[in-house]
Each structure stands twice: as C-alpha cells, then as structure tokens.
Design a protein around this motif. Structure first.
Motif, PDB file in Angstrom:
ATOM      1  N   ALA A 119     -12.231  25.823 121.181  1.00  0.00           N
ATOM      2  CA  ALA A 119     -13.505  26.667 121.086  1.00  0.00           C
ATOM      3  C   ALA A 119     -14.499  26.197 120.963  1.00  0.00           C
ATOM      4  O   ALA A 119     -15.691  26.298 121.073  1.00  0.00           O
ATOM      5  N   PHE A 120     -14.728  26.022 119.302  1.00  0.00           N
ATOM      6  CA  PHE A 120     -16.035  25.388 119.049  1.00  0.00           C
ATOM      7  C   PHE A 120     -16.481  23.698 119.813  1.00  0.00           C
ATOM      8  O   PHE A 120     -16.737  23.592 120.320  1.00  0.00           O
ATOM      9  N   TRP A 121     -15.799  22.859 119.994  1.00  0.00           N
ATOM     10  CA  TRP A 121     -15.364  21.967 120.864  1.00  0.00           C
ATOM     11  C   TRP A 121     -16.467  21.929 122.638  1.00  0.00           C
ATOM     12  O   TRP A 121     -16.829  22.019 122.560  1.00  0.00           O
ATOM     13  N   ALA A 122     -15.302  23.362 123.004  1.00  0.00           N
ATOM     14  CA  ALA A 122     -15.598  23.702 124.234  1.00  0.00           C
ATOM     15  C   ALA A 122     -17.485  24.177 124.312  1.00  0.00           C
ATOM     16  O   ALA A 122     -17.276  24.463 125.776  1.00  0.00           O
ATOM     17  N   ARG A 123     -17.434  24.848 123.658  1.00  0.00           N
ATOM     18  CA  ARG A 123     -18.594  25.716 123.506  1.00  0.00           C
ATOM     19  C   ARG A 123     -19.987  23.833 122.941  1.00  0.00           C
ATOM     20  O   ARG A 123     -20.790  24.157 124.113  1.00  0.00           O
ATOM     21  N   VAL A 124     -19.106  22.907 122.615  1.00  0.00           N
ATOM     22  CA  VAL A 124     -20.418  21.985 122.200  1.00  0.00           C
ATOM     23  C   VAL A 124     -20.408  20.982 123.145  1.00  0.00           C
ATOM     24  O   VAL A 124     -21.970  20.440 123.574  1.00  0.00           O
ATOM     25  N   LEU A 125     -18.982  20.861 123.696  1.00  0.00           N
ATOM     26  CA  LEU A 125     -19.582  19.495 124.234  1.00  0.00           C
ATOM     27  C   LEU A 125     -19.742  19.838 126.035  1.00  0.00           C
ATOM     28  O   LEU A 125     -21.017  19.136 126.046  1.00  0.00           O
ATOM     29  N   PRO A 126     -20.110  20.789 126.845  1.00  0.00           N
ATOM     30  CA  PRO A 126     -20.335  21.014 128.042  1.00  0.00           C
ATOM     31  C   PRO A 126     -21.718  20.483 127.758  1.00  0.00           C
ATOM     32  O   PRO A 126     -22.977  20.645 128.968  1.00  0.00           O
ATOM     33  N   ARG A 127     -22.342  21.339 126.992  1.00  0.00           N
ATOM     34  CA  ARG A 127     -23.530  21.350 126.891  1.00  0.00           C
ATOM     35  C   ARG A 127     -24.781  19.973 126.441  1.00  0.00           C
ATOM     36  O   ARG A 127     -25.688  19.014 126.700  1.00  0.00           O
ATOM     37  N   VAL A 128     -24.160  18.877 125.815  1.00  0.00           N
ATOM     38  CA  VAL A 128     -23.441  17.865 126.282  1.00  0.00           C
ATOM     39  C   VAL A 128     -23.593  16.958 126.841  1.00  0.00           C
ATOM     40  O   VAL A 128     -24.351  16.050 127.371  1.00  0.00           O
ATOM     41  N   ARG A 129     -22.615  17.305 128.166  1.00  0.00           N
ATOM     42  CA  ARG A 129     -22.410  16.193 129.469  1.00  0.00           C
ATOM     43  C   ARG A 129     -23.737  16.793 130.091  1.00  0.00           C
ATOM     44  O   ARG A 129     -23.100  15.912 131.173  1.00  0.00           O
ATOM     45  N   ALA A 130     -23.956  18.189 129.757  1.00  0.00           N
ATOM     46  CA  ALA A 130     -25.261  18.002 130.666  1.00  0.00           C
ATOM     47  C   ALA A 130     -26.116  17.452 130.849  1.00  0.00           C
ATOM     48  O   ALA A 130     -26.934  16.750 131.991  1.00  0.00           O
ATOM     49  N   ARG A 131     -26.342  16.459 129.918  1.00  0.00           N
ATOM     50  CA  ARG A 131     -27.697  15.341 129.462  1.00  0.00           C
ATOM     51  C   ARG A 131     -26.892  13.931 129.720  1.00  0.00           C
ATOM     52  O   ARG A 131     -27.360  13.297 130.139  1.00  0.00           O
ATOM     53  N   HIS A 132     -25.781  13.864 128.858  1.00  0.00           N
ATOM     54  CA  HIS A 132     -25.108  12.091 129.395  1.00  0.00           C
ATOM     55  C   HIS A 132     -23.613  12.747 130.174  1.00  0.00           C
ATOM     56  O   HIS A 132     -22.620  12.899 129.218  1.00  0.00           O
ATOM     57  N   PRO A 133     -22.880  13.300 131.273  1.00  0.00           N
ATOM     58  CA  PRO A 133     -21.756  13.293 131.457  1.00  0.00           C
ATOM     59  C   PRO A 133     -20.872  11.859 131.093  1.00  0.00           C
ATOM     60  O   PRO A 133     -19.806  12.185 131.758  1.00  0.00           O
ATOM     61  N   ASP A 134     -22.100  11.381 131.061  1.00  0.00           N
ATOM     62  CA  ASP A 134     -20.567   9.414 131.125  1.00  0.00           C
ATOM     63  C   ASP A 134     -20.022   9.401 129.599  1.00  0.00           C
ATOM     64  O   ASP A 134     -19.604   8.161 129.263  1.00  0.00           O
ATOM     65  N   VAL A 192     -24.616  20.529 115.425  1.00  0.00           N
ATOM     66  CA  VAL A 192     -23.569  19.285 116.441  1.00  0.00           C
ATOM     67  C   VAL A 192     -23.353  19.015 118.084  1.00  0.00           C
ATOM     68  O   VAL A 192     -24.237  17.766 117.746  1.00  0.00           O
ATOM     69  N   THR A 193     -24.177  19.859 118.636  1.00  0.00           N
ATOM     70  CA  THR A 193     -25.132  20.022 119.744  1.00  0.00           C
ATOM     71  C   THR A 193     -26.347  18.934 119.615  1.00  0.00           C
ATOM     72  O   THR A 193     -26.740  17.518 120.386  1.00  0.00           O
ATOM     73  N   GLU A 194     -27.045  19.056 119.060  1.00  0.00           N
ATOM     74  CA  GLU A 194     -27.825  18.445 119.002  1.00  0.00           C
ATOM     75  C   GLU A 194     -28.099  17.222 118.148  1.00  0.00           C
ATOM     76  O   GLU A 194     -28.911  16.138 118.213  1.00  0.00           O
ATOM     77  N   VAL A 195     -26.853  16.704 117.411  1.00  0.00           N
ATOM     78  CA  VAL A 195     -26.536  15.422 116.321  1.00  0.00           C
ATOM     79  C   VAL A 195     -26.210  14.849 117.808  1.00  0.00           C
ATOM     80  O   VAL A 195     -26.808  13.322 117.922  1.00  0.00           O
ATOM     81  N   MET A 196     -25.539  15.182 118.095  1.00  0.00           N
ATOM     82  CA  MET A 196     -24.644  14.348 119.133  1.00  0.00           C
ATOM     83  C   MET A 196     -25.788  14.132 119.928  1.00  0.00           C
ATOM     84  O   MET A 196     -25.467  12.634 120.869  1.00  0.00           O
ATOM     85  N   LEU A 197     -26.523  14.292 120.607  1.00  0.00           N
ATOM     86  CA  LEU A 197     -27.575  14.490 121.864  1.00  0.00           C
ATOM     87  C   LEU A 197     -28.734  13.219 120.961  1.00  0.00           C
ATOM     88  O   LEU A 197     -29.156  12.842 121.613  1.00  0.00           O
ATOM     89  N   HIS A 198     -28.642  13.356 119.821  1.00  0.00           N
ATOM     90  CA  HIS A 198     -29.873  12.229 118.960  1.00  0.00           C
ATOM     91  C   HIS A 198     -29.235  11.095 118.942  1.00  0.00           C
ATOM     92  O   HIS A 198     -30.940  10.102 119.217  1.00  0.00           O
ATOM     93  N   TRP A 199     -28.596  10.621 119.032  1.00  0.00           N
ATOM     94  CA  TRP A 199     -27.966   9.299 119.883  1.00  0.00           C
ATOM     95  C   TRP A 199     -27.460   9.075 120.846  1.00  0.00           C
ATOM     96  O   TRP A 199     -27.391   7.923 120.824  1.00  0.00           O
ATOM     97  N   LEU A 200     -26.661   9.805 121.235  1.00  0.00           N
ATOM     98  CA  LEU A 200     -26.639   9.718 122.676  1.00  0.00           C
ATOM     99  C   LEU A 200     -28.060   9.374 123.579  1.00  0.00           C
ATOM    100  O   LEU A 200     -28.484   7.921 124.279  1.00  0.00           O
ATOM    101  N   ASP A 201     -29.098   9.987 123.164  1.00  0.00           N
ATOM    102  CA  ASP A 201     -30.817   9.313 123.604  1.00  0.00           C
ATOM    103  C   ASP A 201     -30.876   8.009 123.513  1.00  0.00           C
ATOM    104  O   ASP A 201     -31.185   7.594 123.877  1.00  0.00           O
ATOM    105  N   ARG A 202     -30.198   7.878 122.260  1.00  0.00           N
ATOM    106  CA  ARG A 202     -30.913   6.477 121.549  1.00  0.00           C
ATOM    107  C   ARG A 202     -29.835   5.726 121.935  1.00  0.00           C
ATOM    108  O   ARG A 202     -30.347   4.576 121.907  1.00  0.00           O
ATOM    109  N   GLY A 203     -28.868   5.696 123.271  1.00  0.00           N
ATOM    110  CA  GLY A 203     -28.776   4.561 123.644  1.00  0.00           C
ATOM    111  C   GLY A 203     -26.638   4.637 123.372  1.00  0.00           C
ATOM    112  O   GLY A 203     -25.751   3.282 123.740  1.00  0.00           O
TER     113      GLY A 203
END
Length: 423
Positions: free
Chosen positions: A189-204, A163-174
């Motif tokens: 707890a699942f989202w709590a494991r995913v979202l910080p990893r995504v926000r680390a690259r896309h804080p906004d 899920v982290t990879e999918v989110m980052l793929h499309w956030l990286d696209r814009g």
C-alpha cells in the motif's frame, strides 16, 4: 509496445565496479563513477539496452545504508560526473534505472539522529520507525536484524512525500526508472501511494520491485509496480542444472507462464546478492543457464562480469559480498583473455533474443521431459512465431535452439569452459 519490453539490462554494482572503498572509516572522495564511461560501448556491443545500477547515493558503506539520497556518493563523484554518465548513456540509446533504497537508511542518517535528539514531536521523527518507549531510551527499529540499518516509517504521509520527492528528483534529471530495494519488506500500500504520484509526471518510468518469495502477481497488483525480480526462476535454473533434475525447471516455467499473464518479470541468472553462476555451475553450465534465460519470457538482466565468466562465492560474513562485487579494470581491453569465448556466446544469445522481441511475453510449452532431457517450445503470445529449445544434460552440446522451420539457430559449444581458475 512499451520501451521496457525491448529492455535487456546490464546490471552493475557501481561502488564495487568503480573500485570505491567500502569499509574504510574515512574513504577518499573521487570521481570514480567516470570509470563507467569507458564501458558504455562495451555494454552496447554486448547487446544491452540499458544499465541497471546499484546504489550511487551518499552512504556509510555498501550503498544500502544511505545518508543522503539527493546526493551522489562522494566515493563515486558528484552531480557533474553523474550528468556526464547520463548524457553518454542517452547518446548511445542506453536507459538508466537506479536503485532506490526506500525500506531503510543508515543508522547514522542525519535526520534520524536529529529525530532521536529532538524527540517524537520533531519534524524529522515521523520519517522513521522508532520505538520511543524502549528500555534504555528511544531505539530505531532495524532492517532484518542489521543494527546499522534503520527502518523508515512507511505508514507516515511524510515518508510518502519523501520517497516521491527522491524519485522525482532523479527522474527529472533524466533517469528512466527505479529498482525498489527490499520492496518485499514494505507494505504494498505504501508503493501504491507513491507510484501514481510519480507516474503523473513521468508516465513512462519503470518500477522493479525486489521480491524474493511470495505471491508475485498480488504484489504487482497491490503496489502498482511494473515488475519484480523472478527469484523462483533464478533458483530453478541453477538448481535444476546442478542437480540434474529438469523437472524443477519445468515446474518453475509453468509458474512463470502464470506470472506472464499479469506482468513481465525481471529474469536473471546472477546479481549483486548471489553467488556467481559460473561458480555454481562452471562455465559450460553457466552458458546453458544463459540459453534458458534468453529463450523464456521476461525482461532479462546480465550481472556485469557474468558475461566474462567471472566467479565469486557469496559468504555469510562481514565482507562476504566482496567476491561477487569486484572492481573492474579501467577499460574493457584490460580484461583477461579467458573471458572472450563466453563473452562471444553472450553476444550471440542476446542477439538472438533481440531478433525475436516477441520472446519478452512468450510462454513455454513442454514437449519432452526427463531428469536430464527437456524440450520446450516458446511461443509468441500473439501470432504463430515460436522457437524450440532442446536441453540434454548428457550431451557435450547441451542446448540447441531451432526456429519454426526446424533449422538450428544456435547450438551450445561443446567446450566453452575458458579454463580460468575459480576464485
């Protein structure tokens, strides 16, 4: 102030909007997503600041039975079509939030089929919630009784990675954020494991959880999501107007004040899963509902077509969503003329909200209440700005909005009903 606090979403279900075939066994591939390009100026002129898009990834039928979340659904086009849509939105200052279906996938997902073939020790097996000891052989656990929807295994680190990879793929696209479909069905707890990893690259980035019932603030706190779908207020708006019981609305707004102490909910009076507001209340009632939506705290979304007075009833059957997810014309100038008046009212009320951006976090205070009369004051969280909203269900001009000096900023038209037939 975060960019999301200025957001007003135009919510679009792309497969329906763009006329993609939903249940054909071998649907044709075509760049149907490009139809949305013709509507971006319309969205801007409506007053929207972004598109909240339904599923656009490769799926079996309606988009929520995904087959590949790294690929645009061939019925909508491909990467080039998406990139052009994204660039056109960015050129107009429109944000894009995508629908992330991370609760479940299609029962025909190729990795699921591979796992069932190769067994519990295979690389793919950990992604899915499979009963390996079921009578008759291994059986994927399904989402809410839908045999075509297989659950992901949210306890597995592999699913967190996926899920982290999918989110980052499309956030990286814009893109700018994600709607978390059926977030209520997944351990926070699942989202709590995913979202910080995504926000680390896309804080906004912005994350909206689909929550229907339950403790909204607790979900936000435990998951790390920014917002949830405010179904309590949605139900109270149409129900209180339809039943002529404004005590229900007042109670829900009290709850809403409490939510706003913790997060900013996504507010709405229509979406791709519910009967159209004009079918519930008629056009006049739909405008009353819109006036409430635009004068209370939250991040509002307008479901595409509601601003034209579209009708449609959701039914509990195969194809029961078709009426609320119709195809749109190729261009806005092909819309029927009967929606023009409601469209103008939407522009007026959205414009009023944009001129008072403090409404996003504002709280409401009851001034007067009976079954059919409700006066409330909506006040800025900081400072002295406020508006007074008077609702009188016995008046042909049901809603009046006044500024702090008592001057009327908006009065509901007495006869907004465009007279079009119900679906």
């Amino acid at each position: 102030m975060n960019w999301t606090e200025h957001a007003i979403w135009w919510h679009v279900y792309p497969l329906g909007f763009c006329g993609a075939p939903i249940r054909e066994p071998h649907p044709s591939s075509a760049p149907r997503l490009r139809r949305l390009l013709n509507w971006l100026d319309y969205a801007v002129e409506l007053g929207a600041s972004g598109l909240l898009l339904g599923p656009i990834f490769a799926s079996r039928t309606h988009g929520y039975d995904s087959l590949d979340q790294f690929r645009i659904d061939p019925r909508l086009g491909g990467d080039k079509d998406f990139d052009e849509l994204l660039a056109a939105c960015q050129a107009r200052g429109l944000r894009i939030v995508l629908d992330g279906v991370f609760s479940h996938v299609s029962a025909d997902h190729p990795e699921l089929l591979r796992a069932l073939h190769e067994g519990p020790d295979s690389h793919a097996a950990a992604l899915f919630d499979i009963d390996w000891h079921a009578d008759g052989g291994p059986a994927p656990r399904v989402f809410e009784g839908h045999e075509g929807l297989a659950r992901l295994n949210h306890a597995a680190p592999q699913t967190v990675d996926y899920v982290t990879e999918v989110m980052l793929h499309w956030l990286d696209r814009g893109i700018d954020g994600w709607r978390l479909d059926a977030a209520y069905s997944v351990d926070p707890a699942f989202w709590a494991r995913v979202l910080p990893r995504v926000r680390a690259r896309h804080p906004d980035a912005w994350f909206l959880g689909e929550i229907i019932h339950g403790d909204y603030p607790a979900f936000v706190a435990a998951s790390g999501a920014d917002s949830v779908t405010q179904y309590e207020l949605w139900k109270a708006i149409w129900s209180s107007l339809g039943d002529r019981n404004l005590f229900e609305l007042e109670w829900a707004l009290g709850r809403h004040n409490g939510f706003l102490e913790h997060f900013i909910p996504n507010t709405f009076i229509g979406n791709h899963d519910v009967t159209r507001i004009a079918s519930r209340l008629g056009a006049h009632g739909a405008i009353t509902a819109l006036a409430i939506l635009m004068t209370v705290g939250g991040i509002p979304s307008i479901y595409a077509g509601d601003e034209q007075g579209f009708t449609g009833v959701k039914e509990d059957r195969l194809g029961g969503d078709d009426a609320i997810r119709p195809a749109f014309p190729q261009t806005p100038d092909q819309l029927a003329p009967w929606g023009e008046e409601i469209h103008r009212v939407h522009q007026d009320l959205i414009g009023l909200r944009r001129r008072h951006p403090w409404l996003t976090t504002a709280s409401t205070e009851t001034l007067h209440l009976t079954n059919t009369v409700f006066a409330y004051r909506v006040s800025a969280r900081h400072g002295h700005d406020h508006l007074d909203v008077d609702i009188d269900l016995d008046s042909p001009r049901t809603v009046t909005i006044r500024d702090a000096s008592g001057d009327a900023l908006w009065i509901q038209p007495a006869t907004p009903d465009p007279g079009h037939p119900e679906n």
